[in-house]
Scaffold this motif. Structure first.
Motif, PDB file in Angstrom:
ATOM      1  N   MET A 212      49.387  11.900   4.891  1.00 27.70           N
ATOM      2  CA  MET A 212      49.996  10.836   4.120  1.00 27.70           C
ATOM      3  C   MET A 212      49.044   9.639   4.120  1.00 27.70           C
ATOM      4  O   MET A 212      48.439   9.312   5.127  1.00 27.70           O
ATOM      5  CB  MET A 212      51.328  10.465   4.762  1.00 27.70           C
ATOM      6  N   ARG A 213      48.947   8.998   2.960  1.00 26.69           N
ATOM      7  CA  ARG A 213      48.064   7.837   2.822  1.00 26.69           C
ATOM      8  C   ARG A 213      48.794   6.739   2.062  1.00 26.69           C
ATOM      9  O   ARG A 213      49.327   6.968   0.982  1.00 26.69           O
ATOM     10  CB  ARG A 213      46.800   8.240   2.078  1.00 26.69           C
ATOM     11  N   ALA A 214      48.820   5.558   2.626  1.00 28.55           N
ATOM     12  CA  ALA A 214      49.438   4.398   1.980  1.00 28.55           C
ATOM     13  C   ALA A 214      48.374   3.629   1.201  1.00 28.55           C
ATOM     14  O   ALA A 214      47.216   3.568   1.612  1.00 28.55           O
ATOM     15  CB  ALA A 214      50.077   3.491   3.023  1.00 28.55           C
ATOM     16  N   GLU A 215      48.808   3.052   0.085  1.00 25.14           N
ATOM     17  CA  GLU A 215      47.912   2.262  -0.758  1.00 25.14           C
ATOM     18  C   GLU A 215      48.627   0.993  -1.192  1.00 25.14           C
ATOM     19  O   GLU A 215      49.858   0.965  -1.270  1.00 25.14           O
ATOM     20  CB  GLU A 215      47.521   3.063  -2.007  1.00 25.14           C
ATOM     21  N   ALA A 216      47.863  -0.046  -1.470  1.00 28.64           N
ATOM     22  CA  ALA A 216      48.427  -1.316  -1.928  1.00 28.64           C
ATOM     23  C   ALA A 216      47.521  -1.936  -2.982  1.00 28.64           C
ATOM     24  O   ALA A 216      46.305  -1.969  -2.813  1.00 28.64           O
ATOM     25  CB  ALA A 216      48.591  -2.274  -0.759  1.00 28.64           C
TER      26      ALA A 216
ATOM     27  N   ALA B 291      54.619  -2.088  10.304  1.00 33.54           N
ATOM     28  CA  ALA B 291      53.419  -1.504  10.902  1.00 33.54           C
ATOM     29  C   ALA B 291      52.439  -1.043   9.830  1.00 33.54           C
ATOM     30  O   ALA B 291      51.261  -0.834  10.109  1.00 33.54           O
ATOM     31  CB  ALA B 291      53.802  -0.322  11.793  1.00 33.54           C
ATOM     32  N   VAL B 292      52.923  -0.914   8.596  1.00 33.56           N
ATOM     33  CA  VAL B 292      52.094  -0.404   7.501  1.00 33.56           C
ATOM     34  C   VAL B 292      51.661  -1.514   6.555  1.00 33.56           C
ATOM     35  O   VAL B 292      50.507  -1.570   6.138  1.00 33.56           O
ATOM     36  CB  VAL B 292      52.856   0.685   6.709  1.00 33.56           C
ATOM     37  N   PHE B 293      52.601  -2.401   6.221  1.00 33.91           N
ATOM     38  CA  PHE B 293      52.333  -3.458   5.242  1.00 33.91           C
ATOM     39  C   PHE B 293      52.621  -4.834   5.823  1.00 33.91           C
ATOM     40  O   PHE B 293      53.577  -5.023   6.563  1.00 33.91           O
ATOM     41  CB  PHE B 293      53.215  -3.267   3.996  1.00 33.91           C
ATOM     42  N   GLY B 294      51.788  -5.803   5.466  1.00 30.03           N
ATOM     43  CA  GLY B 294      52.005  -7.191   5.835  1.00 30.03           C
ATOM     44  C   GLY B 294      51.846  -8.050   4.595  1.00 30.03           C
ATOM     45  O   GLY B 294      51.731  -7.537   3.481  1.00 30.03           O
ATOM     46  N   GLN B 295      51.839  -9.358   4.799  1.00 28.12           N
ATOM     47  CA  GLN B 295      51.628 -10.297   3.699  1.00 28.12           C
ATOM     48  C   GLN B 295      50.583 -11.311   4.117  1.00 28.12           C
ATOM     49  O   GLN B 295      50.563 -11.749   5.272  1.00 28.12           O
ATOM     50  CB  GLN B 295      52.920 -11.046   3.373  1.00 28.12           C
ATOM     51  N   ASP B 296      49.724 -11.702   3.179  1.00 25.43           N
ATOM     52  CA  ASP B 296      48.728 -12.714   3.516  1.00 25.43           C
ATOM     53  C   ASP B 296      49.381 -14.093   3.595  1.00 25.43           C
ATOM     54  O   ASP B 296      50.452 -14.318   3.033  1.00 25.43           O
ATOM     55  CB  ASP B 296      47.539 -12.692   2.554  1.00 25.43           C
TER      56      ASP B 296
ATOM     57  N   GLY C 190      51.164 -14.684  -0.020  1.00 24.14           N
ATOM     58  CA  GLY C 190      52.268 -13.787   0.293  1.00 24.14           C
ATOM     59  C   GLY C 190      52.110 -12.400  -0.295  1.00 24.14           C
ATOM     60  O   GLY C 190      53.050 -11.624  -0.325  1.00 24.14           O
ATOM     61  N   ARG C 191      50.916 -12.091  -0.762  1.00 29.16           N
ATOM     62  CA  ARG C 191      50.678 -10.764  -1.351  1.00 29.16           C
ATOM     63  C   ARG C 191      50.488  -9.720  -0.260  1.00 29.16           C
ATOM     64  O   ARG C 191      50.122 -10.026   0.865  1.00 29.16           O
ATOM     65  CB  ARG C 191      49.468 -10.784  -2.268  1.00 29.16           C
ATOM     66  N   VAL C 192      50.727  -8.480  -0.638  1.00 25.33           N
ATOM     67  CA  VAL C 192      50.668  -7.365   0.299  1.00 25.33           C
ATOM     68  C   VAL C 192      49.291  -7.227   0.940  1.00 25.33           C
ATOM     69  O   VAL C 192      48.267  -7.456   0.309  1.00 25.33           O
ATOM     70  CB  VAL C 192      51.084  -6.038  -0.394  1.00 25.33           C
ATOM     71  N   VAL C 193      49.317  -6.854   2.222  1.00 29.29           N
ATOM     72  CA  VAL C 193      48.114  -6.516   2.978  1.00 29.29           C
ATOM     73  C   VAL C 193      48.378  -5.151   3.603  1.00 29.29           C
ATOM     74  O   VAL C 193      49.410  -4.962   4.263  1.00 29.29           O
ATOM     75  CB  VAL C 193      47.839  -7.552   4.091  1.00 29.29           C
ATOM     76  N   LEU C 194      47.494  -4.209   3.393  1.00 29.83           N
ATOM     77  CA  LEU C 194      47.637  -2.881   3.974  1.00 29.83           C
ATOM     78  C   LEU C 194      47.149  -2.932   5.415  1.00 29.83           C
ATOM     79  O   LEU C 194      45.992  -3.231   5.676  1.00 29.83           O
ATOM     80  CB  LEU C 194      46.839  -1.860   3.159  1.00 29.83           C
ATOM     81  N   LEU C 195      48.044  -2.656   6.356  1.00 28.09           N
ATOM     82  CA  LEU C 195      47.708  -2.698   7.775  1.00 28.09           C
ATOM     83  C   LEU C 195      47.351  -1.330   8.337  1.00 28.09           C
ATOM     84  O   LEU C 195      46.587  -1.242   9.294  1.00 28.09           O
ATOM     85  CB  LEU C 195      48.884  -3.273   8.566  1.00 28.09           C
ATOM     86  N   ASP C 196      47.933  -0.271   7.778  1.00 29.05           N
ATOM     87  CA  ASP C 196      47.700   1.078   8.285  1.00 29.05           C
ATOM     88  C   ASP C 196      47.738   2.064   7.123  1.00 29.05           C
ATOM     89  O   ASP C 196      48.812   2.367   6.604  1.00 29.05           O
ATOM     90  CB  ASP C 196      48.759   1.440   9.324  1.00 29.05           C
ATOM     91  N   ALA C 197      46.575   2.554   6.718  1.00 30.01           N
ATOM     92  CA  ALA C 197      46.495   3.463   5.581  1.00 30.01           C
ATOM     93  C   ALA C 197      47.034   4.850   5.905  1.00 30.01           C
ATOM     94  O   ALA C 197      47.348   5.620   5.010  1.00 30.01           O
ATOM     95  CB  ALA C 197      45.053   3.571   5.094  1.00 30.01           C
ATOM     96  N   ARG C 198      47.157   5.175   7.171  1.00 30.75           N
ATOM     97  CA  ARG C 198      47.681   6.478   7.603  1.00 30.75           C
ATOM     98  C   ARG C 198      48.922   6.250   8.482  1.00 30.75           C
ATOM     99  O   ARG C 198      48.875   6.380   9.694  1.00 30.75           O
ATOM    100  CB  ARG C 198      46.625   7.242   8.395  1.00 30.75           C
ATOM    101  N   PRO C 199      50.034   5.867   7.871  1.00 28.08           N
ATOM    102  CA  PRO C 199      51.216   5.488   8.643  1.00 28.08           C
ATOM    103  C   PRO C 199      51.840   6.639   9.433  1.00 28.08           C
ATOM    104  O   PRO C 199      51.935   7.764   8.933  1.00 28.08           O
ATOM    105  CB  PRO C 199      52.188   4.980   7.587  1.00 28.08           C
ATOM    106  N   ALA C 200      52.247   6.333  10.649  1.00 29.74           N
ATOM    107  CA  ALA C 200      52.946   7.311  11.486  1.00 29.74           C
ATOM    108  C   ALA C 200      54.392   7.462  11.033  1.00 29.74           C
ATOM    109  O   ALA C 200      54.972   8.535  11.121  1.00 29.74           O
ATOM    110  CB  ALA C 200      52.886   6.881  12.949  1.00 29.74           C
ATOM    111  N   ASP C 201      54.992   6.380  10.559  1.00 28.94           N
ATOM    112  CA  ASP C 201      56.388   6.395  10.110  1.00 28.94           C
ATOM    113  C   ASP C 201      56.439   6.550   8.594  1.00 28.94           C
ATOM    114  O   ASP C 201      56.520   5.584   7.848  1.00 28.94           O
ATOM    115  CB  ASP C 201      57.099   5.119  10.544  1.00 28.94           C
ATOM    116  N   GLY C 202      56.378   7.781   8.145  1.00 26.25           N
ATOM    117  CA  GLY C 202      56.373   8.057   6.721  1.00 26.25           C
ATOM    118  C   GLY C 202      57.656   7.659   6.026  1.00 26.25           C
ATOM    119  O   GLY C 202      57.642   7.216   4.882  1.00 26.25           O
TER     120      GLY C 202
END
Length: 62
Positions: free
Chosen positions: A1-5, A22-27, A31-43
């Motif tokens: 699984m791969r997350a994208e933003a 754990a996967v997405f944050g905000q700058d 306040g725009r999305v920031v990808l924190l983990d491209a391979r999330p453990a919690d799908g």
């Protein structure tokens, strides 16, 4: 699984960061999305964040 933003599409609603922090944050600036983990453990959380994103700025691919 791969997350994208896609920050260019993001409207800063913050649902992704609330549902899958754990996967997405905000700058801090826009306040725009920031990808924190491209391979999330919690799908499940990542997929729920995608479902709730009002702009379609995030995706999870197999």
């Amino acid at each position: 699984m791969r997350a994208e933003a896609d920050r260019a599409v993001c409207v800063g609603a913050g649902m992704c960061a609330l549902v899958a922090p754990a996967v997405f944050g905000q700058d801090d600036d826009e306040g725009r999305v920031v990808l924190l983990d491209a391979r999330p453990a919690d799908g499940a959380a990542a997929r729920e964040a995608v479902r709730l994103c009002p702009s379609g700025a995030i995706a999870v691919r197999a």
